[in-house]
Design a protein around this motif. Structure first.
Motif, PDB file in Angstrom:
ATOM      1  N   MET A 160       0.756  -1.127  -0.129  1.00 39.16           N
ATOM      2  CA  MET A 160       0.112   0.025  -0.044  1.00 39.16           C
ATOM      3  C   MET A 160       0.767   1.231  -0.030  1.00 39.16           C
ATOM      4  O   MET A 160       0.615   2.340  -0.759  1.00 39.16           O
ATOM      5  N   VAL A 161       2.053   1.219   0.687  1.00 34.93           N
ATOM      6  CA  VAL A 161       2.845   2.268   0.812  1.00 34.93           C
ATOM      7  C   VAL A 161       3.504   2.338  -0.569  1.00 34.93           C
ATOM      8  O   VAL A 161       3.633   3.522  -1.239  1.00 34.93           O
ATOM      9  N   SER A 163       2.783   1.344  -3.593  1.00 29.17           N
ATOM     10  CA  SER A 163       1.776   1.573  -4.646  1.00 29.17           C
ATOM     11  C   SER A 163       1.707   3.102  -4.867  1.00 29.17           C
ATOM     12  O   SER A 163       1.418   3.576  -5.930  1.00 29.17           O
ATOM     13  N   LYS A 164       2.140   3.894  -4.027  1.00 30.20           N
ATOM     14  CA  LYS A 164       2.329   5.626  -4.148  1.00 30.20           C
ATOM     15  C   LYS A 164       3.537   5.929  -4.558  1.00 30.20           C
ATOM     16  O   LYS A 164       3.569   7.035  -5.038  1.00 30.20           O
ATOM     17  N   SER A 165       4.416   4.915  -4.800  1.00 27.72           N
ATOM     18  CA  SER A 165       5.816   5.453  -5.133  1.00 27.72           C
ATOM     19  C   SER A 165       5.818   5.449  -6.849  1.00 27.72           C
ATOM     20  O   SER A 165       5.016   4.844  -7.478  1.00 27.72           O
ATOM     21  N   ASP A 166       6.830   6.271  -7.423  1.00 29.03           N
ATOM     22  CA  ASP A 166       6.897   6.366  -8.591  1.00 29.03           C
ATOM     23  C   ASP A 166       7.659   5.149  -9.277  1.00 29.03           C
ATOM     24  O   ASP A 166       8.103   5.123 -10.529  1.00 29.03           O
ATOM     25  N   LYS A 195      -1.035  -2.278  -8.430  1.00 31.71           N
ATOM     26  CA  LYS A 195      -0.333  -1.404  -9.533  1.00 31.71           C
ATOM     27  C   LYS A 195       0.159  -2.427 -10.645  1.00 31.71           C
ATOM     28  O   LYS A 195       1.307  -2.757 -10.655  1.00 31.71           O
ATOM     29  N   ASP A 256      14.269   4.070  -4.240  1.00 34.77           N
ATOM     30  CA  ASP A 256      13.053   3.902  -3.283  1.00 34.77           C
ATOM     31  C   ASP A 256      13.241   2.864  -2.354  1.00 34.77           C
ATOM     32  O   ASP A 256      13.144   1.662  -2.936  1.00 34.77           O
ATOM     33  N   ASN A 387       5.720  10.806   9.024  1.00 33.77           N
ATOM     34  CA  ASN A 387       4.746  10.229   7.930  1.00 33.77           C
ATOM     35  C   ASN A 387       4.370   8.773   8.564  1.00 33.77           C
ATOM     36  O   ASN A 387       3.963   8.085   7.707  1.00 33.77           O
ATOM     37  N   GLN A 389       2.177   5.539   9.599  1.00 31.66           N
ATOM     38  CA  GLN A 389       0.928   5.033   9.111  1.00 31.66           C
ATOM     39  C   GLN A 389       0.773   3.950  10.341  1.00 31.66           C
ATOM     40  O   GLN A 389       1.681   3.037   9.956  1.00 31.66           O
TER      41      GLN A 389
END
Length: 407
Positions: A160-161, A163-166, A195, A256, A387, A389
């Motif tokens: 989930m984390v 999936s927001k990465s480039d 993704k 990343d 940040n 979560q």
């Protein structure tokens, strides 16, 4: 009164006195809990921090009157990160030392080997660290429970984390046994579902657990097309990895990076400022993430006792003692099968909130924590988590049917 009747009454009174003395003697006997952790080698700090959690809980429980009026006694054994050694230790604890329950286990490989023996021992096992899904999945049994986050739960949160990465091209560096391989497998499956356009690279890296030189694996990733890396190296190996990665300029490449257990306070304490800022770190429990009375008490008591922040392994150990206490009090006995049955479906208050052992597979519905490494905490000597979560345990736990558990 004739002599025969007098003799009969005296015999009865003597028998009653003997039974009363035996009952009082039994009530005074301690409840014995055997802990099996890694207490030597590169991951020995995990056994050390677990013992601190166990000892703190037992001290509190005994000070409040014990369990069913009996004091609790801990017995410690070293698994040496070997399944055969852990099995031998469990049998010794139960058959020779009279353990009423077993707690602990750090290595997934050790847990996979030892869990099937619990039906032989007929004692409850509460796993406090080892994360392989198998022990509450295809290897599950009536006596085995886990109070901590497992690989599947943590990797769904990780995906989930991510999936927001480039990042498009993902690889991994992890220990060459169940934990490393399963972390990559679950992460990849979850991330691909979220993704579909990501590339899970075939070039993966699995150094042996306890390796001293990680530079070939670090260089291999740096020379690849990877722009995202899942790192499941842990314990002393992770400390060595980060130091060697710093020397190689690994953290200057703009990758990343996701460390699946990078926010273990054992690791953060050892590394200090050597842990880079701005990388994703996970932990099964972060001491500053839960605003409840149990956690406030636990953190203060732990810091007062030991002078540093509690790790997730210490929290899991602490929680396991209180889980066992409630199960024994519910069952009204320390009988192994009865206590194991009482644990099924049971909820209790832990530092990381209300924890429930799901009846279908005995996995606790607990919350993985993910954050980003931030500035140093001058007082505690570790990096903070920004940040942060806290993932909902129920939302990241697969269904019982998906786990393969058949109780």
């Amino acid at each position: 009164m004739n002599r025969s009747l007098i003799k009969h009454l005296l015999v009865g009174m003597t028998a009653a006195a003997t039974l009363g003395t035996a009952s009082l003697s039994h009530a005074a006997d301690p409840i014995k809990i055997g802990a099996i952790n890694i207490r030597s080698g590169s991951a020995a700090t995990y056994g050390e921090f677990a013992q601190k959690g166990f000892d703190l809980a037992v001290k509190e429980v005994n000070a409040s009157g014990g369990i069913l009026g009996r004091q609790v006694e801990m017995m410690y054994e070293d698994s040496q990160a070997k399944a055969a050694t852990a099995i031998q230790a469990a049998r010794k604890l139960v058959y020779s030392d009279g353990a009423d329950a077993i707690v602990g286990l750090d290595s997934s490989g050790v847990a996979q080997g030892m869990v099937p023996t619990m039906t032989e021992l007929q004692k409850p096992l509460i796993i406090t660290h080892a994360a392989t899904p198998d022990v509450t999945g295809k290897l599950c049994n009536a006596f085995t429970y886990r109070v901590s986050v497992n690989v599947s739960q943590n990797m769904k949160a990780a995906a989930m984390v991510a999936s927001k990465s480039d990042a498009k091209n993902w690889t991994t560096i992890g220990p060459d046994y169940a934990f490393g391989h399963q972390s990559w497998e679950y992460f990849g499956n979850y991330l691909k579902a979220m993704k579909p356009d990501v590339n899970l690279m075939s070039e993966t890296n699995f150094p042996r657990f306890g390796a001293e030189d990680f530079t070939p694996f670090i260089d291999r990733v740096m020379n690849s097309d990877a722009d995202g890396v899942l790192i499941s190296v842990w314990g002393g190996d992770l400390v060595n990895f980060v130091r060697q990665a710093n020397d190689r300029g690994f953290f200057d490449k703009g990758l990343d990076l996701m460390f699946t257990v990078g926010a273990a306070t054992e690791v953060l304490s050892a590394l200090g400022e050597e842990m880079p800022e701005g990388v994703h770190l996970s932990t099964r429990y972060w001491f500053d993430a839960y605003d409840n009375d149990v956690n406030k008490h636990f953190v203060k008591a732990y810091v007062d006792a030991y002078g540093n922040a509690p790790s997730y392994n210490a929290e899991g150990a602490y929680a396991a003692i209180y889980a066992y206490k409630k199960a024994v009090e519910t069952a009204g006995t320390t009988d192994g099968p009865a206590v194991a049955k009482a644990l099924s479906g049971m909820s209790f208050d832990a530092p990381n909130g209300k924890v429930t052992f799901r009846a279908g597979d005995h996995q606790a519905l607990v919350s993985p924590n993910w954050g980003v490494s931030g500035p140093m905490d001058a007082k505690l000597g570790i990096r903070t988590l920004t940040n942060l979560q806290v993932f909902d345990g129920e939302a990241v736990t697969p269904s019982v049917e998906e786990t393969g558990c058949q109780l």
